[in-house]
Design a protein around this motif. Structure first.
Motif, short mmCIF file in Angstrom:
data_model
loop_
_atom_site.label_atom_id
_atom_site.label_comp_id
_atom_site.label_asym_id
_atom_site.label_seq_id
_atom_site.Cartn_x
_atom_site.Cartn_y
_atom_site.Cartn_z
N ILE A 224 0.85 -1.18 0.00
CA ILE A 224 0.00 0.00 0.00
C ILE A 224 0.89 1.24 0.00
CG2 ILE A 224 -1.81 1.27 1.23
CD1 ILE A 224 -2.52 -1.41 2.61
N THR A 225 0.69 2.10 -0.98
CA THR A 225 1.40 3.37 -1.04
C THR A 225 0.40 4.49 -0.86
OG1 THR A 225 3.02 2.45 -2.58
CG2 THR A 225 2.91 4.86 -2.41
N GLY A 226 0.57 5.26 0.21
CA GLY A 226 -0.32 6.38 0.48
C GLY A 226 0.24 7.68 -0.08
N VAL A 227 -0.19 8.77 0.48
CA VAL A 227 0.34 10.10 0.13
C VAL A 227 0.93 10.68 1.41
CG1 VAL A 227 -0.18 12.41 -0.70
CG2 VAL A 227 -1.37 10.42 -1.69
N SER A 228 2.25 10.87 1.39
CA SER A 228 2.96 11.34 2.57
C SER A 228 3.11 12.85 2.54
CB SER A 228 4.34 10.68 2.65
OG SER A 228 5.03 11.09 3.81
N ILE A 229 2.88 13.48 3.67
CA ILE A 229 3.02 14.93 3.80
C ILE A 229 3.22 15.27 5.26
CG2 ILE A 229 0.54 15.40 4.06
CD1 ILE A 229 0.99 17.89 2.28
N HIS A 230 3.82 16.37 5.56
CA HIS A 230 4.01 16.80 6.94
C HIS A 230 2.65 16.86 7.63
CE1 HIS A 230 4.89 19.34 10.40
NE2 HIS A 230 6.20 19.20 10.14
N PRO A 231 2.53 16.25 8.83
CA PRO A 231 1.20 16.21 9.46
C PRO A 231 0.63 17.58 9.79
CG PRO A 231 2.94 15.44 10.96
CD PRO A 231 3.55 15.54 9.60
N GLY A 232 1.50 18.60 9.91
CA GLY A 232 0.98 19.94 10.17
C GLY A 232 0.24 20.54 8.99
N TRP A 233 0.48 20.01 7.81
CA TRP A 233 -0.20 20.51 6.59
C TRP A 233 -0.98 19.39 5.91
CZ3 TRP A 233 4.59 21.99 8.17
CH2 TRP A 233 4.79 23.36 8.40
N ALA A 234 -1.42 18.41 6.71
CA ALA A 234 -1.99 17.19 6.14
C ALA A 234 -3.46 17.28 5.78
CB ALA A 234 -1.79 16.04 7.13
N LYS A 235 -4.16 18.31 6.24
CA LYS A 235 -5.61 18.40 6.00
C LYS A 235 -5.93 18.23 4.53
CE LYS A 235 -9.88 19.46 7.34
NZ LYS A 235 -10.61 19.29 6.09
N ASP A 236 -6.73 17.20 4.24
CA ASP A 236 -7.21 16.89 2.90
C ASP A 236 -6.09 16.48 1.93
OD1 ASP A 236 -9.85 17.50 3.63
OD2 ASP A 236 -9.54 19.63 3.17
N GLU A 237 -4.90 16.24 2.45
CA GLU A 237 -3.79 15.86 1.58
C GLU A 237 -3.22 14.48 1.93
OE1 GLU A 237 -2.81 17.51 -1.02
OE2 GLU A 237 -4.09 19.25 -0.70
N LEU A 238 -3.06 14.23 3.26
CA LEU A 238 -2.44 12.98 3.70
C LEU A 238 -3.34 11.78 3.40
CD1 LEU A 238 -0.24 11.42 5.38
CD2 LEU A 238 -1.69 11.86 7.38
N VAL A 239 -2.74 10.74 2.85
CA VAL A 239 -3.41 9.44 2.74
C VAL A 239 -2.54 8.45 3.51
CG1 VAL A 239 -4.19 7.62 1.21
CG2 VAL A 239 -4.39 10.00 0.49
N ASN A 240 -3.02 8.03 4.67
CA ASN A 240 -2.23 7.23 5.60
C ASN A 240 -2.31 5.75 5.22
OD1 ASN A 240 -1.20 5.84 7.89
ND2 ASN A 240 -1.64 7.63 9.17
N ALA A 241 -1.18 5.23 4.78
CA ALA A 241 -1.14 3.82 4.35
C ALA A 241 -1.43 2.88 5.52
CB ALA A 241 0.22 3.51 3.74
#
Length: 418
Positions: A224-241
């Motif tokens: 599973i490959t998610g979408v990684s991003i800094h958690p401080g800017w994760a709103k609507d962007e992070l996809v946690n594998a």
């Protein structure tokens, strides 16, 4: 009651179990861990010292040796197999075998784990071993009787035949295999390397067991490959594998199709490991069923679950790869039950009633049979394997040794292969 083989079997198992030889399913090498070769090289030295012929280490790291036929015997070639690796499911480093001679029938305690108890109240077969010699580990490791008890049995029987040329037998080929616990020990090369008409693995549990039916097995790897991003800017962007991996696990029928919820002839899907991070996750599964249709259905189910979870988050990538491990040896052995019938006769001659149940697992014999050399499985006495409560009776190993010798004698009476 001690037998002629007890001291040797005890010595061999204690020495062998103390050698680290755990396999590793994540390693690509052959064998998967170099420490297995410590066992292999020791066995080669011991085989040469006892007078075995053709002692070699194959390209697949299998120790091979020959017990030549006694004079005047022209019979089919029989193989004896055991595996040198121990299971990766529990700590197997620094094993300290403990011999409990003349077991008194009570709870067995462990020096390195004072709260641990091996009790006949929990394991009724132990209650039947009153007066026998029980070997355990010290409480923080497995023992490794799976399958070093089998190794000890084969080595003891081989030594006995080599030192007693008056016991008529045909040619016997020995094989000590690595990586059985991760399903990679027997390769398509082994039938030719072994050069036996039929064979037996000594890798079973209860005295009297002659097994010719096993699971069919596949392995599954979900990535599973998610979408990684800094958690401080994760709103609507992070996809946690990790979250998606949890969804895969929870969507599977974990109440009805896992090892802890199945028995008998039920198959299962077992999540063995989950590693990774919020960015990427890898989940390893084993799939088991006695019938091919059931195994294929479990593979289809795992794929469908992955597709369902992937549909909930199109930004992620989820792959599911299913690979072949081994197949139920019954599919081949039932076409000619001669090796099975010989084993059951050898068990009866040793004073036990043969039992042929379906193994909720597999042996090297499963793969060897599939590759063309019929290979049922025979007991070596190991109990409670893959954990700190593992134990074996020295006298049960002696019973398996006698079965091996009975097989050697009976094969000598067979007509040579056409």
């Amino acid at each position: 009651m001690r037998t002629d083989f007890d001291a040797e079997l005890e010595d061999r198992l204690v020495r062998y179990a103390a050698i680290d030889s755990q396999s590793d399913s994540h390693s690509p090498t052959v064998p998967s861990t170099a420490i297995q070769l410590d066992m292999s090289h020791l066995l080669m030295d011991e085989l040469r010292a006892m007078g075995a012929s053709d002692v070699t280490l194959s390209a697949d790291s299998v120790v091979l040796a020959t017990l030549p036929a006694t004079a005047g015997v022209n019979a089919p070639v029989m193989g004896w197999l055991a595996h040198v690796d121990t299971a990766p499911q529990f700590n197997a480093s620094g094993v300290k075998p403990v011999v409990h001679r003349g077991y008194n029938g009570g709870d067995i305690t462990f020096a390195d784990a004072p709260d641990l108890r091996l009790s006949p109240a929990d394991y009724p077969y132990l209650a039947e071993k009153h007066g026998e010699d029980i070997i355990t580990a010290s409480g923080t490791t497995l023992l490794g009787a799976d399958d070093k008890a089998g190794v000890a049995v084969v080595m003891t029987a081989a030594r006995h035949l080599l030192e007693n040329p008056d016991i008529a037998h045909g040619t016997i080929r020995l094989a000590f295999v690595p990586d059985e616990e991760i399903g990679r020990g027997v390769t398509p090369n082994l039938p030719a390397d072994l050069a036996a008409d039929f064979a037996y693995t000594f890798d079973g549990s209860m005295p009297g067991d002659v097994e010719y039916e096993s699971f069919s097995a596949d392995a599954g790897v979900v990535k599973i490959t998610g979408v990684s991003i800094h958690p401080g800017w994760a709103k609507d962007e992070l996809v946690n594998a990790l979250h998606l991996g949890a969804k895969v696990l929870m969507t599977l029928p974990h109440v009805t199709m896992t090892p802890e919820t199945t028995e008998g002839r039920d198959g299962f899907i077992h999540a063995v490991s989950m590693t990774g991070s919020a960015a990427e996750v890898e989940i390893h599964f084993i799939l088991r069923d006695f019938e091919m249709a059931g195994l294929e259905a479990k593979g289809d189910l795992l794929r469908q679950v992955c597709e369902t979870v992937a549909a909930t988050e199109p930004r992620a990538q989820i792959t599911c790869d299913i690979t072949h491990q081994y197949r139920n040896m019954r599919y081949w052995l039932e076409k000619d039950m001669t090796p099975v019938d010989m084993a059951t006769a050898a068990v009866r001659k040793a004073g036990m009633e043969p039992v042929s149940g379906a193994i909720r697992g597999g042996t090297d014999g499963s793969r060897l049979t599939e590759f063309g050399t019929p290979c049922p499985n025979i007991f070596c006495g190991m109990q409670n394997v893959h954990g700190p409560l593992e134990w074996v009776s020295v006298q049960d190993m002696a019973r398996a040794t006698q079965v091996a010798l009975n097989l050697a004698a009976s094969v000598a009476e067979l007509d040579p292969p056409a």
